[in-house]
Scaffold this motif. Structure first.
Motif, short mmCIF file in Angstrom:
data_model
loop_
_atom_site.label_atom_id
_atom_site.label_comp_id
_atom_site.label_asym_id
_atom_site.label_seq_id
_atom_site.Cartn_x
_atom_site.Cartn_y
_atom_site.Cartn_z
N GLN A 1 49.10 -16.69 -40.46
CA GLN A 1 49.70 -16.84 -39.13
C GLN A 1 49.11 -18.08 -38.48
OE1 GLN A 1 51.32 -14.34 -36.86
NE2 GLN A 1 51.76 -13.01 -38.57
N TRP A 2 49.84 -18.67 -37.58
CA TRP A 2 49.26 -19.68 -36.70
C TRP A 2 48.50 -18.91 -35.63
CZ3 TRP A 2 49.70 -25.14 -36.32
CH2 TRP A 2 50.37 -25.73 -37.40
N LEU A 3 47.37 -19.42 -35.23
CA LEU A 3 46.53 -18.73 -34.25
C LEU A 3 46.22 -19.64 -33.07
CD1 LEU A 3 43.92 -17.28 -36.76
CD2 LEU A 3 45.99 -16.15 -35.92
N VAL A 4 46.21 -19.04 -31.90
CA VAL A 4 45.72 -19.70 -30.69
C VAL A 4 44.49 -18.89 -30.32
CG1 VAL A 4 46.21 -20.23 -28.28
CG2 VAL A 4 48.05 -20.39 -29.99
N ILE A 5 43.32 -19.50 -30.44
CA ILE A 5 42.07 -18.79 -30.17
C ILE A 5 41.41 -19.42 -28.95
CG2 ILE A 5 39.79 -18.16 -31.03
CD1 ILE A 5 40.96 -18.06 -33.83
N ASN A 6 41.25 -18.61 -27.92
CA ASN A 6 40.70 -19.07 -26.65
C ASN A 6 39.32 -18.47 -26.42
OD1 ASN A 6 40.47 -18.08 -23.52
ND2 ASN A 6 41.21 -20.18 -23.71
N TYR A 7 38.37 -19.33 -26.09
CA TYR A 7 37.01 -18.90 -25.74
C TYR A 7 36.92 -18.86 -24.22
CZ TYR A 7 35.47 -19.35 -30.55
OH TYR A 7 35.31 -19.18 -31.90
N TRP A 8 36.43 -17.74 -23.70
CA TRP A 8 36.36 -17.52 -22.26
C TRP A 8 35.05 -16.82 -21.91
CZ3 TRP A 8 35.76 -12.44 -20.85
CH2 TRP A 8 36.04 -11.49 -21.83
N ALA A 9 34.74 -16.83 -20.63
CA ALA A 9 33.58 -16.09 -20.11
C ALA A 9 33.93 -15.57 -18.72
CB ALA A 9 32.35 -17.00 -20.03
N GLU A 10 33.33 -14.47 -18.37
CA GLU A 10 33.61 -13.84 -17.08
C GLU A 10 33.21 -14.74 -15.90
OE1 GLU A 10 33.00 -9.40 -15.19
OE2 GLU A 10 32.12 -9.85 -17.13
N TRP A 11 32.16 -15.53 -16.08
CA TRP A 11 31.64 -16.38 -15.02
C TRP A 11 32.39 -17.71 -14.89
CZ3 TRP A 11 30.38 -20.67 -17.65
CH2 TRP A 11 29.96 -20.53 -18.98
N CYS A 12 33.33 -17.96 -15.78
CA CYS A 12 34.05 -19.25 -15.85
C CYS A 12 35.29 -19.22 -14.95
CB CYS A 12 34.42 -19.51 -17.31
SG CYS A 12 35.59 -20.85 -17.57
N GLY A 13 35.25 -19.94 -13.84
CA GLY A 13 36.37 -20.01 -12.90
C GLY A 13 37.67 -20.47 -13.54
N PRO A 14 37.67 -21.61 -14.27
CA PRO A 14 38.90 -22.07 -14.91
C PRO A 14 39.45 -21.06 -15.93
CG PRO A 14 37.32 -23.86 -14.81
CD PRO A 14 36.59 -22.61 -14.38
N CYS A 15 38.57 -20.28 -16.56
CA CYS A 15 39.02 -19.25 -17.50
C CYS A 15 39.87 -18.21 -16.77
CB CYS A 15 37.84 -18.55 -18.17
SG CYS A 15 36.79 -19.63 -19.16
N ARG A 16 39.42 -17.84 -15.57
CA ARG A 16 40.13 -16.83 -14.78
C ARG A 16 41.54 -17.31 -14.42
NH1 ARG A 16 37.04 -12.84 -12.24
NH2 ARG A 16 34.85 -12.91 -12.83
N ILE A 17 41.67 -18.60 -14.16
CA ILE A 17 42.97 -19.19 -13.81
C ILE A 17 43.86 -19.26 -15.05
CG2 ILE A 17 44.10 -21.31 -13.01
CD1 ILE A 17 41.50 -21.77 -11.31
N GLU A 18 43.26 -19.53 -16.20
CA GLU A 18 44.00 -19.73 -17.45
C GLU A 18 44.50 -18.42 -18.08
OE1 GLU A 18 42.99 -22.46 -21.21
OE2 GLU A 18 41.58 -20.80 -20.93
N ILE A 19 43.79 -17.32 -17.90
CA ILE A 19 44.12 -16.05 -18.56
C ILE A 19 45.58 -15.62 -18.35
CG2 ILE A 19 43.62 -13.55 -18.65
CD1 ILE A 19 41.49 -15.33 -20.09
#
Length: 153
Positions: free
Chosen positions: A41-59
């Protein structure tokens, strides 16, 4: 008789090995992540953290992307940057509203993913398991979809 036995063992061995994919561990709910969901399969793998503001916007964008890709040979997965596990991983995933699968086990060794000190970071991996793109910072569903289309040709 010996030839038959050797032939039978060869067939059994081949059948057993053909069913063995990589071990992707479990997801944020403790469910096994089957190799059929990942291999070839093609995969999109995203690394995130709870404390990461931009991660919260991106989810929410990644949730949209995962929904748009249903039924296609492309899957969206998350990986917690801080390597939290068990109930803590489930809780963090729920707090951020993650609807796609979060891998409890970091797949960096399986796919030879380079370590990034920047979050969020998203990798596009082709159907042969090769990292094709590293996307730094917040992504949009449309932006990742465009990259996937370009790479998949």
């Amino acid at each position: 008789m010996t030839r038959r036995l050797i032939g039978a063992l060869a067939v059994i061995t081949t059948l057993l090995l053909s069913g063995c994919g990589n071990d992707y561990g479990i997801d944020q709910y403790g469910q096994k992540v089957a190799s059929e969901r990942v291999d070839k399969q093609w995969l999109v793998i995203n690394y995130w953290a709870e404390w990461c503001g931009p991660c919260r916007i991106e989810i929410p964008e990644l949730n949209t992307l995962a929904e748009q890709l249903k039924g296609q040979p492309v899957s969206v997965f998350g990986v917690n940057f801080d390597n939290v596990q068990g109930e803590e991983l489930k809780s963090a995933s729920e707090k951020l509203g993650i609807k796609f699968t979060v891998l409890a086990q970091n797949p960096e060794a399986i796919f030879d993913i380079p370590r990034s000190e920047v979050l969020p970071v998203t990798y596009i991996i082709d159907d042969k398991g090769k990292v094709r793109e590293q996307l730094l910072g917040e992504q949009t569903a449309a932006g990742v979809m465009a990259r996937l289309k370009a790479l998949r040709g």
